[in-house]
Design a protein around this motif. Structure first.
Motif, PDB file in Angstrom:
ATOM      1  N   THR A  67       0.629   3.701   3.057  1.00 21.31           N
ATOM      2  CA  THR A  67       1.199   3.133   4.284  1.00 21.31           C
ATOM      3  C   THR A  67       2.717   3.148   4.233  1.00 21.31           C
ATOM      4  O   THR A  67       3.381   3.512   5.214  1.00 21.31           O
ATOM      5  CB  THR A  67       0.688   1.687   4.486  1.00 21.31           C
ATOM      6  OG1 THR A  67      -0.742   1.722   4.573  1.00 21.31           O
ATOM      7  CG2 THR A  67       1.278   1.051   5.723  1.00 21.31           C
ATOM      8  N   ARG A 126       5.339   5.278   6.642  1.00 17.95           N
ATOM      9  CA  ARG A 126       6.387   4.613   7.434  1.00 17.95           C
ATOM     10  C   ARG A 126       7.759   5.222   7.150  1.00 17.95           C
ATOM     11  O   ARG A 126       8.569   5.406   8.052  1.00 17.95           O
ATOM     12  CB  ARG A 126       6.426   3.110   7.110  1.00 17.95           C
ATOM     13  CG  ARG A 126       5.263   2.332   7.688  1.00 17.95           C
ATOM     14  CD  ARG A 126       5.356   0.842   7.379  1.00 17.95           C
ATOM     15  NE  ARG A 126       6.535   0.278   8.015  1.00 17.95           N
ATOM     16  CZ  ARG A 126       7.424  -0.504   7.399  1.00 17.95           C
ATOM     17  NH1 ARG A 126       7.277  -0.819   6.129  1.00 17.95           N
ATOM     18  NH2 ARG A 126       8.453  -0.980   8.036  1.00 17.95           N
ATOM     19  N   ASP A 163       0.850  -1.177   0.000  1.00 22.45           N
ATOM     20  CA  ASP A 163       0.000   0.000   0.000  1.00 22.45           C
ATOM     21  C   ASP A 163       0.894   1.238   0.000  1.00 22.45           C
ATOM     22  O   ASP A 163       1.643   1.468   0.962  1.00 22.45           O
ATOM     23  CB  ASP A 163      -0.918  -0.003   1.221  1.00 22.45           C
ATOM     24  CG  ASP A 163      -1.791   1.238   1.262  1.00 22.45           C
ATOM     25  OD1 ASP A 163      -2.747   1.305   0.472  1.00 22.45           O
ATOM     26  OD2 ASP A 163      -1.491   2.142   2.073  1.00 22.45           O
TER      27      ASP A 163
END
Length: 152
Positions: A17, A21, A14
């Motif tokens: 995401t 991070r 994804d």
């Protein structure tokens, strides 16, 4: 997550995401550049119904880590993330993510392009496409080699 990471995996990823991070806890980041490569349904004039990517475990990760290290030596980047999928894939599936963080966009764009150009030519991956005429291995492209030459 460390500021640089290389992952070879069968699972999809994804983008949102992964970028979150990469940026987490790093307020010095002023630019994030990402590239997502996907499976096309047409290659070299033939319809592609599926693709299988193979790699040499251990060697592939090391090769990509070396590419990222070279990018870090050339540009003042904070981090880089490379995710490359292997196994069976279909048209529109994501294959690769290259994301780079830096203080400014120019360095992030250059490092990202450098990494993907090296991935296309130097990382040990093998691609087999399924076409109406049967399975075929994908050869290296002259245009990929030409793109790599600009970094020499």
């Amino acid at each position: 997550m460390s500021l640089s990471e290389v992952r070879i995996q069968t699972d999809d990823f994804d983008l949102s995401t992964e970028i979150a991070r990469l940026r987490a806890d790093h307020p010095q980041v002023g630019g994030v550049v990402s590239f997502v490569g996907t499976v096309r349904d047409l290659n070299e004039g033939a319809a592609v119904s599926a693709m299988e990517l193979e790699h040499y475990p251990g060697m592939t990760e090391q090769s990509i880590s070396d590419i990222v290290d070279q990018a870090k030596q050339r540009w003042p980047i904070f981090g880089a993330l490379v995710i490359h999928r292997v196994g069976p894939l279909r048209p529109r599936d994501q294959i690769v993510l290259v994301a780079v963080t830096s203080a400014h966009r120019g360095e992030a764009f250059a490092a990202s392009e450098f990494i993907i150009d090296y991935l296309k030519t130097a990382a040990p991956f093998w691609k087999k496409e399924q076409t109406p005429a049967g399975a075929r291995w994908v050869d290296a492209r002259v245009s990929d080699d030409q793109a790599l030459n600009k970094w020499q």
